[in-house]
Scaffold this motif. Structure first.
Motif, PDB file in Angstrom:
ATOM      1  N   ALA A 178      -2.139  -6.398 -15.055  1.00 24.00           N
ATOM      2  CA  ALA A 178      -2.322  -7.835 -14.831  1.00 24.00           C
ATOM      3  C   ALA A 178      -2.549  -8.138 -13.353  1.00 24.00           C
ATOM      4  N   LEU A 179      -1.823  -7.467 -12.477  1.00 24.02           N
ATOM      5  CA  LEU A 179      -2.007  -7.649 -11.046  1.00 24.02           C
ATOM      6  C   LEU A 179      -3.416  -7.251 -10.613  1.00 24.02           C
ATOM      7  N   ILE A 180      -3.902  -6.143 -11.123  1.00 17.79           N
ATOM      8  CA  ILE A 180      -5.242  -5.666 -10.769  1.00 17.79           C
ATOM      9  C   ILE A 180      -6.298  -6.671 -11.211  1.00 17.79           C
ATOM     10  N   GLU A 181      -6.129  -7.216 -12.396  1.00 19.20           N
ATOM     11  CA  GLU A 181      -7.104  -8.173 -12.918  1.00 19.20           C
ATOM     12  C   GLU A 181      -7.101  -9.481 -12.141  1.00 19.20           C
ATOM     13  N   SER A 182      -6.012  -9.777 -11.434  1.00 16.42           N
ATOM     14  CA  SER A 182      -5.918 -11.026 -10.672  1.00 16.42           C
ATOM     15  C   SER A 182      -6.503 -10.899  -9.267  1.00 16.42           C
ATOM     16  N   ALA A 183      -6.834  -9.687  -8.852  1.00 14.18           N
ATOM     17  CA  ALA A 183      -7.175  -9.439  -7.448  1.00 14.18           C
ATOM     18  C   ALA A 183      -8.670  -9.239  -7.233  1.00 14.18           C
ATOM     19  N   ALA A 184      -9.168  -9.788  -6.127  1.00 14.18           N
ATOM     20  CA  ALA A 184     -10.560  -9.558  -5.741  1.00 14.18           C
ATOM     21  C   ALA A 184     -10.763  -8.136  -5.239  1.00 14.18           C
ATOM     22  N   ARG A 185      -9.752  -7.593  -4.564  1.00 12.29           N
ATOM     23  CA  ARG A 185      -9.840  -6.230  -4.041  1.00 12.29           C
ATOM     24  C   ARG A 185      -8.500  -5.520  -4.271  1.00 12.29           C
ATOM     25  N   LEU A 186      -8.573  -4.208  -4.482  1.00 14.51           N
ATOM     26  CA  LEU A 186      -7.385  -3.395  -4.744  1.00 14.51           C
ATOM     27  C   LEU A 186      -7.239  -2.331  -3.664  1.00 14.51           C
ATOM     28  N   ALA A 187      -6.084  -2.338  -2.988  1.00 14.00           N
ATOM     29  CA  ALA A 187      -5.736  -1.294  -2.024  1.00 14.00           C
ATOM     30  C   ALA A 187      -4.556  -0.502  -2.586  1.00 14.00           C
ATOM     31  N   VAL A 188      -4.767   0.770  -2.847  1.00 15.42           N
ATOM     32  CA  VAL A 188      -3.710   1.638  -3.354  1.00 15.42           C
ATOM     33  C   VAL A 188      -3.114   2.409  -2.181  1.00 15.42           C
ATOM     34  N   VAL A 189      -1.794   2.394  -2.085  1.00 17.18           N
ATOM     35  CA  VAL A 189      -1.083   3.101  -1.016  1.00 17.18           C
ATOM     36  C   VAL A 189      -0.252   4.218  -1.660  1.00 17.18           C
ATOM     37  N   ALA A 190      -0.563   5.455  -1.300  1.00 16.79           N
ATOM     38  CA  ALA A 190       0.109   6.599  -1.923  1.00 16.79           C
ATOM     39  C   ALA A 190       0.067   7.793  -0.988  1.00 16.79           C
ATOM     40  N   ASP A 191       1.220   8.350  -0.651  1.00 16.46           N
ATOM     41  CA  ASP A 191       1.218   9.524   0.220  1.00 16.46           C
ATOM     42  C   ASP A 191       0.746  10.757  -0.561  1.00 16.46           C
ATOM     43  N   HIS A 192       0.557  11.851   0.131  1.00 16.50           N
ATOM     44  CA  HIS A 192      -0.079  13.040  -0.450  1.00 16.50           C
ATOM     45  C   HIS A 192       0.692  13.639  -1.624  1.00 16.50           C
ATOM     46  N   THR A 193       2.008  13.388  -1.691  1.00 16.20           N
ATOM     47  CA  THR A 193       2.795  13.980  -2.775  1.00 16.20           C
ATOM     48  C   THR A 193       2.497  13.361  -4.135  1.00 16.20           C
ATOM     49  N   LYS A 194       1.843  12.202  -4.158  1.00 16.95           N
ATOM     50  CA  LYS A 194       1.537  11.544  -5.423  1.00 16.95           C
ATOM     51  C   LYS A 194       0.317  12.159  -6.115  1.00 16.95           C
ATOM     52  N   TRP A 195      -0.507  12.892  -5.364  1.00 14.85           N
ATOM     53  CA  TRP A 195      -1.717  13.460  -5.954  1.00 14.85           C
ATOM     54  C   TRP A 195      -1.365  14.590  -6.926  1.00 14.85           C
ATOM     55  N   GLY A 196      -1.966  14.552  -8.104  1.00 14.54           N
ATOM     56  CA  GLY A 196      -1.723  15.562  -9.127  1.00 14.54           C
ATOM     57  C   GLY A 196      -0.543  15.262 -10.019  1.00 14.54           C
ATOM     58  N   VAL A 197       0.177  14.167  -9.751  1.00 17.43           N
ATOM     59  CA  VAL A 197       1.302  13.739 -10.588  1.00 17.43           C
ATOM     60  C   VAL A 197       0.776  12.781 -11.657  1.00 17.43           C
ATOM     61  N   THR A 198       1.220  12.969 -12.895  1.00 15.75           N
ATOM     62  CA  THR A 198       0.793  12.105 -13.990  1.00 15.75           C
ATOM     63  C   THR A 198       2.001  11.530 -14.696  1.00 15.75           C
ATOM     64  N   GLY A 199       2.103  10.204 -14.725  1.00 14.76           N
ATOM     65  CA  GLY A 199       3.165   9.528 -15.451  1.00 14.76           C
ATOM     66  C   GLY A 199       2.761   9.261 -16.890  1.00 14.76           C
ATOM     67  N   LEU A 200       3.621   8.582 -17.607  1.00 11.74           N
ATOM     68  CA  LEU A 200       3.431   8.370 -19.034  1.00 11.74           C
ATOM     69  C   LEU A 200       2.261   7.446 -19.345  1.00 11.74           C
ATOM     70  N   SER A 201       2.080   6.395 -18.537  1.00 10.95           N
ATOM     71  CA  SER A 201       1.127   5.347 -18.889  1.00 10.95           C
ATOM     72  C   SER A 201       0.091   5.122 -17.782  1.00 10.95           C
ATOM     73  N   ARG A 202      -1.186   5.116 -18.155  1.00 10.16           N
ATOM     74  CA  ARG A 202      -2.282   4.887 -17.202  1.00 10.16           C
ATOM     75  C   ARG A 202      -2.520   3.390 -17.066  1.00 10.16           C
ATOM     76  N   PHE A 203      -2.722   2.929 -15.820  1.00  7.28           N
ATOM     77  CA  PHE A 203      -3.005   1.507 -15.644  1.00  7.28           C
ATOM     78  C   PHE A 203      -4.272   1.226 -14.847  1.00  7.28           C
TER      79      PHE A 203
END
Length: 265
Positions: free
Chosen positions: A202-227
């Motif tokens: 819902a937040l993504i759909e409300s925004a004109a632009r999306l900035a994702v902030v994620a350090d290098h340890t988040k790459w290759g990690v997969t959680g339960l639900s894709r958004f």
């Protein structure tokens, strides 16, 4: 030093040394024995350490199917988060409407917005709302106007669910700053919490632009639900320890890849 900052220091020490003693923390942090014990109790409830007689010891890292508490995540990769947050805060324009989602990296970005004039901040993060409220009490003024969504709190202190989603869908924001539990080429952005993933959508759909902030340890990690998919991201802000394979994928898929080094914090 705020409670969140103290607990981040404690977590850094526990992860570095495997254990900490109350007496050492009292001297290191310059606070009372009772304050240290309250901090250890809060961190133990969050599952980030285990209390023992006279101190605390490290606990195993949570799996990707579990959601760590906000304070448990606050002490992870603190230098990388600081660099990422500084770079991301530079994307926020004075006088704009910015949404700041839950998570510790997004919280660090919010801390960098203290002196950006004329902001309106929409957030579903209780810690972000508390932080901005503290700014409003400072004598120099100029604090952002804050709109806090409703909803039910998660372990990571984000408000999610139908009430949050309904409030968010009625708004339009210039930029959304959002973290992620995991990021991968195949799954995109993921969360271990189904309701949080829906609110993130819902937040993504409300925004004109999306900035994702994620350090290098988040790459290759997969959680339960894709958004979200990588191709929905306008800015992906990470630290310069991000691997070459990840850089190649993100350069190809997102609007702009921004890498921040320790000197950028």
């Amino acid at each position: 030093m705020l409670a969140l900052q103290r607990r981040a220091v404690i977590l850094d020490l526990v992860r570095r040394d495997g254990a900490v003693r109350v007496a050492h923390l009292v001297e290191r942090l310059g606070v009372s024995d009772m304050t240290v014990r309250r901090d250890l109790e809060a961190l133990a409830r969050a599952g980030s350490l285990e209390k023992v007689h006279g101190g605390a010891v490290i606990t195993p890292t949570a799996t990707t199917g579990e959601e760590p508490g906000f304070e448990a995540k606050a002490g992870l990769e603190s230098a990388a988060k600081a660099a990422v947050a500084t770079a991301a805060a530079g994307l926020v324009k004075p006088g704009s409407v910015v949404a700041v989602a839950g998570g510790t990296t997004a919280y660090a970005v919010a801390a960098g917005l203290r002196h950006t004039p004329g902001l309106t901040v929409v957030t579903n993060s209780l810690p972000v709302a508390d932080l901005l409220r503290d700014f409003a009490e400072e004598p120099d003024g100029g604090a952002p106007t804050v709109l806090l969504t409703g909803g039910a709190p998660t372990r990571s202190a984000s408000l999610v669910g139908p009430l949050a989603d309904q409030a968010i869908r009625s708004l339009r924001v210039d930029l959304l700053v959002m973290g992620a539990h995991g990021v991968s080429e195949r799954a995109g952005l993921t969360s271990p919490n189904l309701a949080e993933a829906q609110t993130n959508r819902a937040l993504i759909e409300s925004a004109a632009r999306l900035a994702v902030v994620a350090d290098h340890t988040k790459w290759g990690v997969t959680g339960l639900s894709r958004f979200a998919g990588l191709d929905e991201i306008d800015y992906f802000v990470s630290d310069d320890a991000l691997g070459e394979d990840a850089r190649a994928v993100l350069t190809r898929e997102v609007g702009r890849l921004i890498l921040a080094g320790p000197g950028d914090a």
